[in-house]
Design a protein around this motif. Structure first.
Motif, PDB file in Angstrom:
ATOM      1  N   ALA A 225       0.830  -1.207   0.000  1.00  0.00           N
ATOM      2  CA  ALA A 225       0.000   0.000   0.000  1.00  0.00           C
ATOM      3  C   ALA A 225       0.867   1.260   0.000  1.00  0.00           C
ATOM      4  O   ALA A 225       0.614   2.201  -0.770  1.00  0.00           O
ATOM      5  CB  ALA A 225      -0.938  -0.008   1.208  1.00  0.00           C
ATOM      6  N   VAL A 226       1.892   1.271   0.841  1.00  0.00           N
ATOM      7  CA  VAL A 226       2.788   2.436   0.896  1.00  0.00           C
ATOM      8  C   VAL A 226       3.516   2.612  -0.428  1.00  0.00           C
ATOM      9  O   VAL A 226       3.628   3.729  -0.956  1.00  0.00           O
ATOM     10  CB  VAL A 226       3.783   2.297   2.074  1.00  0.00           C
ATOM     11  N   CYS A 227       3.997   1.510  -1.015  1.00  0.00           N
ATOM     12  CA  CYS A 227       4.672   1.583  -2.315  1.00  0.00           C
ATOM     13  C   CYS A 227       3.721   2.084  -3.409  1.00  0.00           C
ATOM     14  O   CYS A 227       4.109   2.897  -4.245  1.00  0.00           O
ATOM     15  CB  CYS A 227       5.241   0.219  -2.711  1.00  0.00           C
ATOM     16  N   SER A 228       2.476   1.623  -3.379  1.00  0.00           N
ATOM     17  CA  SER A 228       1.496   2.044  -4.381  1.00  0.00           C
ATOM     18  C   SER A 228       1.223   3.536  -4.290  1.00  0.00           C
ATOM     19  O   SER A 228       1.169   4.240  -5.308  1.00  0.00           O
ATOM     20  CB  SER A 228       0.185   1.271  -4.212  1.00  0.00           C
ATOM     21  N   ILE A 229       1.044   4.032  -3.071  1.00  0.00           N
ATOM     22  CA  ILE A 229       0.799   5.467  -2.886  1.00  0.00           C
ATOM     23  C   ILE A 229       2.006   6.268  -3.354  1.00  0.00           C
ATOM     24  O   ILE A 229       1.867   7.304  -4.006  1.00  0.00           O
ATOM     25  CB  ILE A 229       0.451   5.772  -1.413  1.00  0.00           C
ATOM     26  N   THR A 230       3.219   5.767  -3.070  1.00  0.00           N
ATOM     27  CA  THR A 230       4.437   6.452  -3.499  1.00  0.00           C
ATOM     28  C   THR A 230       4.503   6.513  -5.026  1.00  0.00           C
ATOM     29  O   THR A 230       4.834   7.564  -5.597  1.00  0.00           O
ATOM     30  CB  THR A 230       5.678   5.729  -2.941  1.00  0.00           C
ATOM     31  N   VAL A 231       4.174   5.412  -5.693  1.00  0.00           N
ATOM     32  CA  VAL A 231       4.180   5.395  -7.163  1.00  0.00           C
ATOM     33  C   VAL A 231       3.168   6.400  -7.714  1.00  0.00           C
ATOM     34  O   VAL A 231       3.465   7.146  -8.653  1.00  0.00           O
ATOM     35  CB  VAL A 231       3.888   3.970  -7.703  1.00  0.00           C
ATOM     36  N   VAL A 232       1.984   6.455  -7.123  1.00  0.00           N
ATOM     37  CA  VAL A 232       0.961   7.405  -7.589  1.00  0.00           C
ATOM     38  C   VAL A 232       1.454   8.844  -7.410  1.00  0.00           C
ATOM     39  O   VAL A 232       1.334   9.677  -8.318  1.00  0.00           O
ATOM     40  CB  VAL A 232      -0.378   7.180  -6.841  1.00  0.00           C
ATOM     41  N   LEU A 233       2.021   9.152  -6.236  1.00  0.00           N
ATOM     42  CA  LEU A 233       2.493  10.518  -5.977  1.00  0.00           C
ATOM     43  C   LEU A 233       3.652  10.891  -6.901  1.00  0.00           C
ATOM     44  O   LEU A 233       3.679  11.993  -7.455  1.00  0.00           O
ATOM     45  CB  LEU A 233       2.905  10.662  -4.513  1.00  0.00           C
ATOM     46  N   LEU A 234       4.608   9.979  -7.090  1.00  0.00           N
ATOM     47  CA  LEU A 234       5.724  10.276  -7.986  1.00  0.00           C
ATOM     48  C   LEU A 234       5.258  10.414  -9.435  1.00  0.00           C
ATOM     49  O   LEU A 234       5.740  11.280 -10.163  1.00  0.00           O
ATOM     50  CB  LEU A 234       6.796   9.192  -7.876  1.00  0.00           C
ATOM     51  N   SER A 235       4.321   9.565  -9.843  1.00  0.00           N
ATOM     52  CA  SER A 235       3.776   9.676 -11.209  1.00  0.00           C
ATOM     53  C   SER A 235       3.062  11.007 -11.386  1.00  0.00           C
ATOM     54  O   SER A 235       3.185  11.664 -12.424  1.00  0.00           O
ATOM     55  CB  SER A 235       2.814   8.527 -11.499  1.00  0.00           C
ATOM     56  N   HIS A 236       2.305  11.403 -10.379  1.00  0.00           N
ATOM     57  CA  HIS A 236       1.589  12.678 -10.450  1.00  0.00           C
ATOM     58  C   HIS A 236       2.588  13.823 -10.545  1.00  0.00           C
ATOM     59  O   HIS A 236       2.430  14.730 -11.363  1.00  0.00           O
ATOM     60  CB  HIS A 236       0.702  12.844  -9.214  1.00  0.00           C
ATOM     61  N   LYS A 237       3.625  13.786  -9.737  1.00  0.00           N
ATOM     62  CA  LYS A 237       4.633  14.852  -9.746  1.00  0.00           C
ATOM     63  C   LYS A 237       5.353  14.881 -11.092  1.00  0.00           C
ATOM     64  O   LYS A 237       5.642  15.947 -11.628  1.00  0.00           O
ATOM     65  CB  LYS A 237       5.643  14.631  -8.620  1.00  0.00           C
TER      66      LYS A 237
END
Length: 117
Positions: free
Chosen positions: A70-82
Motif C-alpha cells: 500500500a505504501v509503495c502504491s501510494i508512493t508510485v501514484v504521488l511520484l507519477s503525479h509529480k
C-alpha cells in the motif's frame, strides 16, 4: 504469540435488521438488504475459515506485506503525479506569441510543455 482467537459466532450470524416490519414484499430496499445480508454471511464464512486454517504469524506476515504494498502504491501514484501531471510551469502554459511579421497573424498559443532536464 497471542493466544488463538476464539470464535463464538454461528456460521450465519444475522446482521442487524433496520427494517422493523417483517413483510418483505413490495419494498424497494428489500433487495439491497438481502444483498447486504448475503455479502455479510459470505464475509463471515471466509473470515472464519481463514482464522481457522491460518496461524497468527502467517496473518501478521500477510498484513505487513499488504502494508508495504500500500505504501509503495501510494508512493508510485504521488511520484507519477509529480512527474506527469504537476509541473512548476504547468502542462498547458501560456506562451506569448512571437512578434508578428508581415503575412503572419499574432495570437495566443497553448503549447504542450516538454519536461526540462
Amino acid at each position: 504469540l497471542p493466544p488463538p482467537l476464539v470464535i463464538n459466532s454461528t456460521p450465519q450470524t444475522p446482521i442487524p435488521d433496520h427494517n422493523h416490519h417483517h413483510h418483505y414484499h413490495h419494498h424497494p430496499h428489500n433487495n439491497s438488504q438481502n444483498m447486504e445480508r448475503v455479502f455479510y454471511n459470505l464475509h463471515n464464512r471466509i473470515t472464519r475459515a481463514t482464522l481457522r486454517h491460518t496461524s497468527h504469524l502467517f496473518r501478521s506476515i500477510i498484513e505487513h506485506i499488504l502494508l508495504v504494498l500500500a505504501v509503495c502504491s501510494i508512493t508510485v501514484v504521488l511520484l507519477s503525479h509529480k512527474t506527469f501531471v504537476y509541473r512548476t510551469s504547468g502542462i498547458l502554459a501560456y506562451h506569448p506569441p512571437p512578434t508578428p511579421t508581415r503575412g503572419e497573424k499574432g495570437g495566443r498559443r497553448l503549447v504542450l510543455m516538454k519536461k526540462r532536464a
